[in-house]
Scaffold this motif. Structure first.
Motif, PDB file in Angstrom:
ATOM      1  N   UNK A 134      -5.179  -2.254 -24.475  1.00  0.00           N
ATOM      2  CA  UNK A 134      -6.284  -2.812 -25.261  1.00  0.00           C
ATOM      3  C   UNK A 134      -5.864  -3.127 -26.687  1.00  0.00           C
ATOM      4  N   UNK A 135      -4.738  -2.606 -27.120  1.00  0.00           N
ATOM      5  CA  UNK A 135      -4.242  -2.850 -28.477  1.00  0.00           C
ATOM      6  C   UNK A 135      -3.378  -4.110 -28.529  1.00  0.00           C
ATOM      7  N   UNK A 136      -2.551  -4.336 -27.518  1.00  0.00           N
ATOM      8  CA  UNK A 136      -1.558  -5.416 -27.547  1.00  0.00           C
ATOM      9  C   UNK A 136      -1.663  -6.422 -26.410  1.00  0.00           C
ATOM     10  N   UNK A 137      -2.788  -6.477 -25.744  1.00  0.00           N
ATOM     11  CA  UNK A 137      -2.934  -7.396 -24.612  1.00  0.00           C
ATOM     12  C   UNK A 137      -2.659  -8.842 -25.015  1.00  0.00           C
TER      13      UNK A 137
ATOM     14  N   UNK B 114       0.838  -1.193   0.000  1.00  0.00           N
ATOM     15  CA  UNK B 114       0.000   0.000   0.000  1.00  0.00           C
ATOM     16  C   UNK B 114       0.876   1.247   0.000  1.00  0.00           C
ATOM     17  N   UNK B 115       0.520   2.204  -0.846  1.00  0.00           N
ATOM     18  CA  UNK B 115       1.267   3.447  -0.932  1.00  0.00           C
ATOM     19  C   UNK B 115       2.298   3.472  -2.039  1.00  0.00           C
ATOM     20  N   UNK B 116       2.642   2.319  -2.604  1.00  0.00           N
ATOM     21  CA  UNK B 116       3.586   2.300  -3.727  1.00  0.00           C
ATOM     22  C   UNK B 116       2.979   3.027  -4.926  1.00  0.00           C
ATOM     23  N   UNK B 117       3.849   3.610  -5.745  1.00  0.00           N
ATOM     24  CA  UNK B 117       3.389   4.344  -6.925  1.00  0.00           C
ATOM     25  C   UNK B 117       3.893   3.646  -8.176  1.00  0.00           C
ATOM     26  N   UNK B 118       3.012   3.544  -9.176  1.00  0.00           N
ATOM     27  CA  UNK B 118       3.308   2.846 -10.417  1.00  0.00           C
ATOM     28  C   UNK B 118       3.177   3.813 -11.584  1.00  0.00           C
ATOM     29  N   UNK B 119       4.276   3.975 -12.345  1.00  0.00           N
ATOM     30  CA  UNK B 119       4.310   4.863 -13.499  1.00  0.00           C
ATOM     31  C   UNK B 119       4.268   4.031 -14.778  1.00  0.00           C
ATOM     32  N   UNK B 120       3.451   4.455 -15.735  1.00  0.00           N
ATOM     33  CA  UNK B 120       3.381   3.823 -17.053  1.00  0.00           C
ATOM     34  C   UNK B 120       3.883   4.844 -18.071  1.00  0.00           C
ATOM     35  N   UNK B 121       4.948   4.498 -18.792  1.00  0.00           N
ATOM     36  CA  UNK B 121       5.476   5.384 -19.827  1.00  0.00           C
ATOM     37  C   UNK B 121       5.281   4.694 -21.166  1.00  0.00           C
ATOM     38  N   UNK B 122       4.618   5.390 -22.101  1.00  0.00           N
ATOM     39  CA  UNK B 122       4.349   4.797 -23.412  1.00  0.00           C
ATOM     40  C   UNK B 122       4.036   5.892 -24.420  1.00  0.00           C
ATOM     41  N   UNK B 123       4.046   5.511 -25.708  1.00  0.00           N
ATOM     42  CA  UNK B 123       3.669   6.429 -26.774  1.00  0.00           C
ATOM     43  C   UNK B 123       2.163   6.337 -26.979  1.00  0.00           C
ATOM     44  N   UNK B 124       1.482   7.477 -26.934  1.00  0.00           N
ATOM     45  CA  UNK B 124       0.024   7.466 -27.019  1.00  0.00           C
ATOM     46  C   UNK B 124      -0.485   6.949 -28.363  1.00  0.00           C
ATOM     47  N   UNK B 125       0.273   7.073 -29.412  1.00  0.00           N
ATOM     48  CA  UNK B 125      -0.165   6.579 -30.715  1.00  0.00           C
ATOM     49  C   UNK B 125      -0.095   5.052 -30.795  1.00  0.00           C
ATOM     50  N   UNK B 126       0.673   4.438 -29.908  1.00  0.00           N
ATOM     51  CA  UNK B 126       0.928   3.001 -30.006  1.00  0.00           C
ATOM     52  C   UNK B 126       0.292   2.167 -28.900  1.00  0.00           C
ATOM     53  N   UNK B 127       0.033   2.761 -27.736  1.00  0.00           N
ATOM     54  CA  UNK B 127      -0.430   1.988 -26.594  1.00  0.00           C
ATOM     55  C   UNK B 127      -1.435   2.785 -25.762  1.00  0.00           C
TER      56      UNK B 127
END
Length: 132
Positions: free
Chosen positions: A116-119, A59-72
């Protein structure tokens, strides 16, 4: 491509600096989901499972998602069955605008994220949040 790599390096540096600060002030940890390459189409369909293996998310951990919006995108799925089947019609929320979305979980829970594109190609991750 070079600007994308620079963006990942800058954000990764910020995440590392933030996690160093958090580790001295609280028990929380910051994670770049997927590691140094961020949220991307993996060459190994078990990449995100392997990334999460051995980590203790609390609890309290932070998760960052870095990606290109055109691809993911980053989509939150409530049920394991929908996660396992990559059921994009069962998505509760989709973050599509790129950038660096982040989540902090303050409850003990299992959270499922997919692209939703590459699951079906393995771009999905389970975050199992423990009490401590």
């Amino acid at each position: 491509m070079a600007s994308s790599n620079l963006h990942i390096v800058v954000v990764t540096t910020l995440v590392v600096v933030a996690s160093m600060h958090f580790s001295t002030t609280t028990a929380a940890t910051s994670y770049l989901v997927g590691g140094a390459n961020g949220w991307h189409l993996p060459s190994n369909p078990h990449h995100y499972e392997e990334w999460a293996k051995g980590k203790k998310f609390v609890k309290g951990d932070q998760f960052f998602f870095i990606y290109k919006k055109e691809e993911h995108n980053v989509a939150y799925v409530k049920r394991k069955e929908d996660f396992d089947k990559c059921n994009i019609t069962a998505v509760d929320y989709v973050y599509k605008s790129g950038g660096v979305p982040s989540w902090i979980f303050n409850e003990v829970e299992i959270v499922y994220f997919i692209c939703t594109i590459h699951c079906a190609k393995g771009q999905k991750v389970v975050i199992d949040v423990k009490a401590s």
